[in-house]
Structure formats: C-alpha cells, structure tokens
Design a protein around this motif. Structure first.
Motif, mmCIF file in Angstrom:
data_model
loop_
_atom_site.group_PDB
_atom_site.id
_atom_site.type_symbol
_atom_site.label_atom_id
_atom_site.label_comp_id
_atom_site.label_asym_id
_atom_site.label_seq_id
_atom_site.Cartn_x
_atom_site.Cartn_y
_atom_site.Cartn_z
ATOM 1 N N HIS B 54 0.835 -1.188 0.000
ATOM 2 C CA HIS B 54 0.000 0.000 0.000
ATOM 3 C C HIS B 54 0.878 1.248 0.000
ATOM 4 N N ILE B 92 -8.047 2.218 -2.175
ATOM 5 C CA ILE B 92 -7.740 0.801 -1.908
ATOM 6 C C ILE B 92 -6.231 0.582 -2.026
ATOM 7 N N GLY B 95 -4.465 1.842 0.820
ATOM 8 C CA GLY B 95 -4.703 1.060 2.038
ATOM 9 C C GLY B 95 -5.596 1.776 3.028
ATOM 10 N N ARG B 100 -9.912 -4.484 1.189
ATOM 11 C CA ARG B 100 -8.463 -4.714 1.218
ATOM 12 C C ARG B 100 -8.114 -6.056 0.595
#
Lengths: 376, 376
Positions: B54, B92, B95, B100
């Motif tokens: 992420h 997404i 993060g 997730r």
C-alpha cells in the motif's frame, strides 16, 4: 389599574403589578377584558409568573395577580399544585424556541393540579380530581389555570404531585426515544451523554426494565464520583466522565457491555462525538438537546463506512401529531412505574413565593442544580 | 525470473518487471505457481497494473506481465476492453479503504470485456460475448481476467464499452440513492454537492426522468460557467457555485424549485453545510463521499427543530447484501437508458499504455479532469 390583553390562556385578567425580582415593569399597556355576563361561572384570581416581552427570564418575568376569568361550558378550572422549570421554558421566554405563545404570556408548559370547578358541559371531571396537563400547553406557572377539558388528564390520586408535574416532558421523551428509533432487544446497549439530566436518569431506568444496558457519559465536575454512584444505583451499567474517554479507542473500555446500537445526545460538541465513537456499525444517534451550544461534527467516513444515522427528537412535534390518547396511555404507564417505585429522578421542590430563586437555579446561576419544581 | 503468489484473482503468474513510472520494484519476493495439469485450459498471459504494498498509487503500482493461469470448470476468461479509475480504487491502493484485497493485487474493480474462453461447465456464456463485471471485484486493470462465472454479467453488444465499463459503480450509486432513502414524487426536489462528478451527472438525469428537480452545488473554479451550462444541458434545474451561496438565506435563491426533501453529499465541510441549508423541514442528507476531507458539521437545532436526518450510502455494503440479481436488473435498466441516449456523462478514454498518465490525472496532479477510463 390596567387590564391585560388575552393571555395564552385566552382569558383577560386584572393585574396587580409586582415583579419576581422587585422592579416594576416599565410598560404595562394592557387591554380591557370582555365583561362577563352576570351569571357566568368565574375562576378565582390567579397569581402568575408572567412576561410581556422576550428576554432574559430573570429580568422579563414578573409575579402578578391576574383577575378571575369566565369558566366556559367546556372549561375546567384547576388549582395548580406543581409545575417544573425546563430549559425549554426558559428558551420560550427568551424567544429562541419554536413555541411562541402570544405576549404577554404566563410561563411554564407542564404541571399538575386539583380540579377547582368545571364548566356546565363537563363530564368525567369533578372538583377534587387530580389532573395533569396533557398535552403540554402554555401557562402553568400560576395558581389557577382555566383551559378546555381536552388539556386535562385525570390521574390516580396516589401519584406524588412532583412526579405528576414532571412526567409528561422528560420521562416521556426518554420513553419515546427508546421506543421509536431502533428495534431494541434485551441485551442491546444504549449510549447517552448528559446522563445526569432527568431524561438521562429515566433512560437508565426504562432501559433496565427492558433488559437494555446503558453506557453513560457525564461532565467532569466536582462531585462526579457521587453522580456516578447515583446513576449506578438507578441501574446504569457504565458511567464515564468525558475526560475518562480521552483514550484512543473508547470501546476498549467496554468490558461486558456490548457496543451500543443507539445513542442519545443532549449536549453537542465533544460529548456528541463520544456518543458516535461508542456506537456500533449501523448505529443511530438521536439528538434531543444542545446544552453545550456546540454543533455535532461527524466524519464523512462515519456515514459511509460505519453506516451511522443521525436524527433528532422533538417531543412537541411528536405530541402535535394527534397522539393525545397514545400519549396519555404512556403517561399512565410511566406514572404506574413511579407509584411502584420503579422510576425516580432528582427534583427540588420550591415554594411558589421563591420561584425567582428556582428561576435563577434553572438558569445555572447557582451552579449545577436538580430540576426545579414550583410547588403552589 | 520470480513467480507471483496468489493475486486477488486467485491465480499465479510469471512476472515481467516493469513499473508504470519507470522504476523497478525493490522487492519482488513471489512464490512459484502451482503447475497446472497438462490438459488444463489456460488463459493468455495478462498485462496488469499491480501493487505489492500500500502507498501512493503513482509510486507503488507497476505495469507487469502476469503468466497464464488455469481456467477452471466454472471460470470465464475475459479479454478486458475498458475499466475506469475511481477515487475508491486509489484509496484501496493507498490502504485507506475498507476493501483490502490480499497483496500483491491488481488495481481496479469495475470493467467490461469480451469473453475469450470459458471453463468446461460454463453455460450461457461463449467467446465473443460482451460481459461486465458484476458485482464489482478486484483486478480489472489488466488485459485478461479469469474469474468465476458469477462475476460476469452478459450485456447487449450495442452498449458503448466506456459506459458498460463504468455503469456499475457511479450510475448505480446515483440510482440507489434516489430510490432508497426518501419516497420521492414527481415535483419533489433533490439538492446535491459535487454535482459535476459522475454520480452528480447521473443524479441530474435520473431525477429528471422521474420529474424530480435538482439543485446543484459546484466548486468555484476556472470554467465553472461552462460546467454550469453542461449540467443544465443534462437537465439540472439550478446550479450554484459555493460562493454564490454565501448569502443569509440560500432558500431565497430558489425561484420555482421547491425546497428539497433529499440531499446528497460527496464533499463534506462547507459544501455539506450548504446541502443542509437547502433541505426542507424533515429532510434527509445522504453522504456518499468526502472529497474535501472535512467533516460534516450540524447544529443540534437542525436535528431537533428542523428534524433533519443524516445517513450514508456505501455501494459495496449494498451489493454485498446478496442483491446480485436485483443489481443486474438495475444495471440493465441503466444500460438501456444509455443506449437510448437518456443517460450520459463525461469520461476520458486513455490507452492502457498511458495508464500512468490516467493515474496522475485521477490523483488530481493535472487539475480537474473527467473520469479516466483505461481502454485496453
């Protein structure tokens, strides 16, 4: 001697000028009353807390003697026994509340009394009956109230008058909020701020009777430990001061109480944020007061991802939606609990002659005080 | 050559290392794929926008070639034609979104493609069919997607691919928000901020089709006059920039449009306050985005006396509540409107090879831009 124009009681009375705070009113431009017919049934004169203009309640209200009024066929004249002072009563006098009785007006909207005399068409009510005002209506802060019979609800004579005087606003608010917003089941939990308020105390007890747990938030102040003890004795599961909740994850404090699905906010500002923090996914917060005079602030993600719903409760609106009968059944239920000792709350009874002190206390001029109830 | 562990597509592929922004990934600790049986049906290799960790989408994503994967009995292999870049796709990758996917993951959750090959048990889908991903699922930013048939919805071949690629998130959000919260009648009004967004454009058109008026709030920026014109052409009744609403009573601006009963907020902060100001007594505001990254602030009196309700909408939650069939019926309805020219919205089609530019535009690095749609 001047004459008073139609008061919210739709009557006209002679006036003896005397203010609750000593000063004479500067302007008393009152109209003459209609002269009643010779044979008309008349009320006794009534001593009243009256205001001619909106403003600070401790300066604009006066204690006055109002002249007798005619008791028409459908009227009931009630000798008042007790009537509380609510924050909303003060807001009405200040002119900052949606309820705006025509001026001059007698203060107060809730109370209990004994029937003194009845109009010629009245059935089902007789002198000596204990009656409460339901639905709430203007002008309870006076010794004798004359109103149409539809405003009076006969109640059990065993009811303690201070409770009968106060049951129709705060306890009813607590009951409606528990019943109306979320389908609660035994074992569910509610979180509320302002938990020491009369509504707060009622929420704790009415929830407990339904097997519903309560998480209660109170202000940090001298005596908060005593306040906690008191609320726990009423049945509160958890009681926290706001500063105790200054932690990263308030839910970590919950031991055996589940995450609440319903929250009540009567404060605003940070105290409302704390209610939101406790709420579980999909929870609902109902705002019914704004004691801190601060708005409610919510992150957009709390709406989107935590699926919170925020709404409000305004008893006046609920009552005005033609629910008088339903309302009275609930009042009887609440009064039954009171007589059984299952519902109680703090009040301070104050003699009518001391109503200016009760007003000062209600305005917060003497620190935190229990609900002030005028006893006539 | 390293091997990639199971991606969100639950497949494993060989990897050619190349990032969208030129730099090689520092760590590519990938697992070996399961060796398929000799007779297994295999997909073509797939070029994908992938991220291992992420972080900022313009630095953590890489354009990679993934190896062929097995097409199991219930799988469908789709050659992607188009897939949009949504703010939620970026969140997404960052993060910071509740969705997730396990890492490493291919970006994107919505798109359309042509069936390339089908598993041995598949009925009702054949190579050449036009299919869209429904419900949305991870990994659309790649040339070939292999997923269970339950993820694919066959649609009319006459549908413009850029619309088929984008209908299941924003237009569906607009439709659900119009349908789900308030019982609207022809002649009612909706107020919304972020009106130039794709959802905003759809709200205007879907409302108009139902005889519902729209009051639209847009940002102050260069070109806001053009944006107003555009929205009015789509059917907007009123369009205001935020600064135009810096007046004492916003409702005084409403000429023929009634006070709105429903409001949509995708911005937060002052833009949300403006929606609340427009709402009529008892109105509802639905929050579905937070582009300004500022909270919603509401006075307690707005809840109590104006009786406002605030709630949220999260498409993912709605879809996950087992509404696939209902959802697809609505998509067909929306696609029908699109084919009839009754629903349109701004998009910019970008070749897959330029997806890093589309990403930069979506991140706002190049000013205000229409929705970016990757074309494979």
């Amino acid at each position: 001697m001047d004459l008073l124009s139609s008061t919210p009681l739709a009557c006209a009375r002679f006036v003896t000028l005397k203010t609750t705070h000593g000063a004479l009113p500067k302007s008393t431009h009152f109209l003459r009353p209609r002269i009643p017919t010779f044979s008309a049934l008349m009320s006794p004169p009534s001593t009243a807390v009256l205001y001619e203009n909106h403003g600070p309640p401790d300066t604009v209200t006066k204690l006055l003697e109002l002249p007798p009024v005619e008791i028409k066929a459908n009227d009931v004249c009630v000798k008042m026994l007790a009537s509380p002072i609510h924050p909303s009563d003060l807001n009405i006098i200040e002119g900052v509340y949606p309820v705006r009785p025509p001026l001059p007006a007698v203060g107060g909207r809730e109370g209990v009394g004994e029937v003194h005399s009845v109009g010629s068409s009245i059935q089902g009510l007789s002198p000596g009956d204990l009656v409460m005002m339901s639905p709430p209506s203007d002008g309870t802060w006076q010794t004798h109230v004359v109103k149409d019979q539809s405003f009076w609800h006969k109640i059990d004579k065993d009811t303690p008058v201070e409770y009968a005087a106060t049951v129709s606003v705060n306890p009813l608010t607590a009951l409606r909020m528990i019943e109306d917003f979320v389908d609660l089941n035994s074992g569910d939990a509610i979180v509320q701020n302002g938990a020491t308020s009369m509504v707060g105390q009622c929420v704790i007890q009415l929830a407990k009777l339904r097997g519903i747990r309560t998480i209660n938030i109170i202000r940090d102040r001298t005596g908060s430990d005593k306040a906690k003890e008191k609320l726990k004795k009423l049945g509160a599961d958890e009681v926290y001061t706001q500063s105790q909740l200054d932690v990263k994850n308030v839910k970590s404090l919950l031991a055996n109480v589940p995450e609440p699905v319903l929250g009540f906010n009567c404060v605003g500002g940070n105290a409302a944020t704390l209610v939101l923090k406790f709420l579980r996914q999909g929870g609902t917060m109902v705002t019914y007061g704004g004691m801190a005079k601060k708005p409610v602030t919510v992150s957009t993600s709390a709406f989107i991802f935590k699926d919170l719903s925020l709404t409000g409760f305004y008893l006046q609106k609920w009552i005005s939606s033609d629910k008088t009968q339903e309302c009275r059944e609930m009042l009887d239920y609440l009064l039954g609990l009171i007589r059984e000792g299952k519902l109680k709350y703090d009040m301070e009874l104050v003699p009518f002659s001391e109503s200016h002190v009760a007003l000062d206390k209600s305005l917060g001029k003497l620190g935190s005080q229990p609900k002030q109830v005028i006893k006539f």
